[in-house]
Design an enzyme around this catalytic site. Structure first.
Site, PDB file in Angstrom:
ATOM      1  N   GLY A  77       0.843  -1.181  -0.198  1.00 25.09           N
ATOM      2  CA  GLY A  77      -0.013   0.073  -0.186  1.00 25.09           C
ATOM      3  C   GLY A  77       0.818   1.297   0.054  1.00 25.09           C
ATOM      4  O   GLY A  77       0.643   2.084  -0.690  1.00 25.09           O
ATOM      5  N   ASN A 155      -6.750   4.749   9.335  1.00 27.81           N
ATOM      6  CA  ASN A 155      -6.194   3.592   9.738  1.00 27.81           C
ATOM      7  C   ASN A 155      -5.923   3.650  11.309  1.00 27.81           C
ATOM      8  O   ASN A 155      -5.437   2.509  12.183  1.00 27.81           O
ATOM      9  CB  ASN A 155      -4.705   3.494   9.220  1.00 27.81           C
ATOM     10  CG  ASN A 155      -3.867   4.623   9.260  1.00 27.81           C
ATOM     11  OD1 ASN A 155      -4.079   5.568   8.633  1.00 27.81           O
ATOM     12  ND2 ASN A 155      -2.603   4.248  10.090  1.00 27.81           N
ATOM     13  N   SER A 200      -3.653  -2.993   0.083  1.00 27.48           N
ATOM     14  CA  SER A 200      -2.307  -3.858   0.416  1.00 27.48           C
ATOM     15  C   SER A 200      -2.772  -5.079   0.653  1.00 27.48           C
ATOM     16  O   SER A 200      -3.795  -5.290   1.442  1.00 27.48           O
ATOM     17  CB  SER A 200      -1.704  -3.174   1.493  1.00 27.48           C
ATOM     18  OG  SER A 200      -0.796  -3.904   1.889  1.00 27.48           O
ATOM     19  N   ALA A 201      -2.376  -6.277   0.107  1.00 25.84           N
ATOM     20  CA  ALA A 201      -3.061  -7.629   0.649  1.00 25.84           C
ATOM     21  C   ALA A 201      -2.876  -7.903   1.974  1.00 25.84           C
ATOM     22  O   ALA A 201      -3.966  -8.903   2.428  1.00 25.84           O
ATOM     23  CB  ALA A 201      -2.097  -8.684  -0.383  1.00 25.84           C
ATOM     24  N   HIS A 202      -1.801  -7.747   2.614  1.00 29.89           N
ATOM     25  CA  HIS A 202      -1.777  -8.297   4.008  1.00 29.89           C
ATOM     26  C   HIS A 202      -2.621  -7.541   5.192  1.00 29.89           C
ATOM     27  O   HIS A 202      -2.728  -7.955   6.146  1.00 29.89           O
ATOM     28  CB  HIS A 202      -0.396  -8.106   4.651  1.00 29.89           C
ATOM     29  CG  HIS A 202      -0.165  -6.697   4.960  1.00 29.89           C
ATOM     30  ND1 HIS A 202       0.071  -6.258   6.414  1.00 29.89           N
ATOM     31  CD2 HIS A 202       0.270  -5.587   4.311  1.00 29.89           C
ATOM     32  CE1 HIS A 202       0.269  -4.917   6.510  1.00 29.89           C
ATOM     33  NE2 HIS A 202       0.740  -4.400   5.257  1.00 29.89           N
ATOM     34  N   CYS A 320       2.919   1.721  10.692  1.00 28.32           N
ATOM     35  CA  CYS A 320       4.180   2.178  10.468  1.00 28.32           C
ATOM     36  C   CYS A 320       4.828   3.319  11.067  1.00 28.32           C
ATOM     37  O   CYS A 320       5.984   3.972  10.920  1.00 28.32           O
ATOM     38  CB  CYS A 320       3.791   3.074   8.964  1.00 28.32           C
ATOM     39  SG  CYS A 320       3.207   1.896   7.506  1.00 28.32           S
TER      40      CYS A 320
END
Length: 374
Positions: A77, A155, A200-202, A320
């Site tokens: 992402g 987020n 973002s896949a995860h 992050c």
């Protein structure tokens, strides 16, 4: 803080940071892992790898209501966000960009870089719930505005944004619109209107190291030069990761959110029943999986450490920003003091979370609060 022994029977409530790889996705990836060839090669091994990559792109495009050629695979992402913002700006050469103070760091850091390169940036302030409104975007637009970026779901606090309304506004004004859809992919319908959309896949039980940017009718300057991904993202792609991402999103889109909502209600009621605990984010307009609270009078670092030692994995903000003692920029933007922002926790539920785990997490939270307030 009093010393405490680490508790057995850990409870994972940090799904906004990352999710475990779904066993069905793992099996699907193992099934295509034998396609080891370079998808750009013309021999049989290369053609087999290309077939897997093409199938992943087609399946992902169908879920995004897009054409396969509009899907650009990235490493995640953050890269998708950077390609959207920096790629659009460099393709234009100069201009003005609009975003919000509560975006993910991938967006905010991209904007800082663009400012150093001579672009002008306006960051819109949120209200106390973290919301930003279309009217604010309209007022911020200028004749030289080239791009607007507003996330679909925050987020850290889970607040949802009116991205379709903002997308319509931008299209009417001839401005490129990007939305960070990373946290929203498991819960919201794909919005209509954005020119650029990041995934973002995860975040939805897929593999780490793969993401995607949906690109609709926008010229982008590639951050990684090369001929792959229609020249928008150089480097040999990983067909198995792309395939796993498509499988994961297909399964995530079929899930019923009612169970998560019931779990969130139980979690929220339990947390807010503790004296001095306050909710962050919009009380209704937010992600089903996420609860962010501030614990008044608590030492933030002690609170987070106590939760971990008591066996509950939560976070104090964006993944992050892990390892940083700086307070959340999102919580500061909605009016929390630095001390309050540090004494805040994000709980995020997932596919495998049970009601028993939620109840036990609340019990351990009560203990952690007592320790962090001493």
């Amino acid at each position: 803080m009093k010393p405490v022994k680490e508790t057995k029977g850990r409870i994972y409530l940090d799904h906004a940071a990352t999710t475990p790889l779904d066993p069905e996705v793992r099996t699907g990836m193992e099934r295509v892992a034998e396609a080891f060839g370079n998808p750009s090669s013309v021999h049989a091994e290369g053609r087999r790898a290309r077939q897997v990559l093409d199938e992943a792109r087609e399946r992902l495009a169908a879920l995004l209501k897009a054409r396969p050629k509009e899907v650009v695979f990235t490493s995640g992402g953050s890269e998708a966000d950077a390609l959207a913002l920096i790629g659009t700006a460099l393709a234009r050469g100069r201009g003005h960009l609009v975003s919000t103070q509560v975006e993910h760091s991938a967006v905010l850091e991209s904007l800082k870089l663009l400012q150093k390169l001579g672009f002008e940036v306006t960051l819109l302030p949120p209200d106390r719930f973290g919301l930003v409104y279309p009217e604010q975007v309209a007022e911020a637009l200028r004749p030289d505005t080239i791009l607007v970026s507003v996330m679909a779901a925050n987020n850290e606090i889970g607040t949802l944004y009116p991205v379709e309304e903002i997308a319509r506004l931008c299209r009417e004004r001839g401005v490129v619109f990007h939305t960070d859809f990373v946290q929203a992919a498991t819960e919201l319908s794909v919005p209509e209107g954005p020119h650029l959309l990041s995934l973002s896949a995860h975040k939805f039980y897929g593999p780490k190291g793969v993401g995607a940017l949906l690109v609709r009718g926008v010229e982008l300057f590639p951050l990684i030069p090369g001929r792959q991904e229609r020249g928008l993202r150089g480097g040999t792609p990983n067909p198995a990761l792309a395939y796993g991402m498509a499988l994961a999103l297909e399964k995530a889109r079929r899930e019923d959110l009612s169970r998560i909502l019931r779990l969130r209600q139980a979690l929220e009621e339990g947390l807010l029943a503790v004296e001095g605990v306050e909710l962050n984010g919009h009380p209704k307009r937010r992600l089903a999986k996420l609860v962010n609270v501030t614990v008044r009078g608590a030492d933030g670092e002690a609170l987070l450490m106590a939760m971990d030692l008591l066996g509950v994995a939560v976070s104090s903000g964006s993944a992050c920003s892990a390892g940083s003692l700086e307070p959340s920029h999102v919580l500061l933007a909605i009016g929390r003091t630095r001390e309050e922002a540090r004494a805040s926790l994000r709980f995020s539920l997932g596919r495998y979370t049970t009601l028993e785990e939620v109840k036990e997490a609340v019990n351990r939270f009560r203990q952690a609060v007592e320790m962090a307030r001493l």
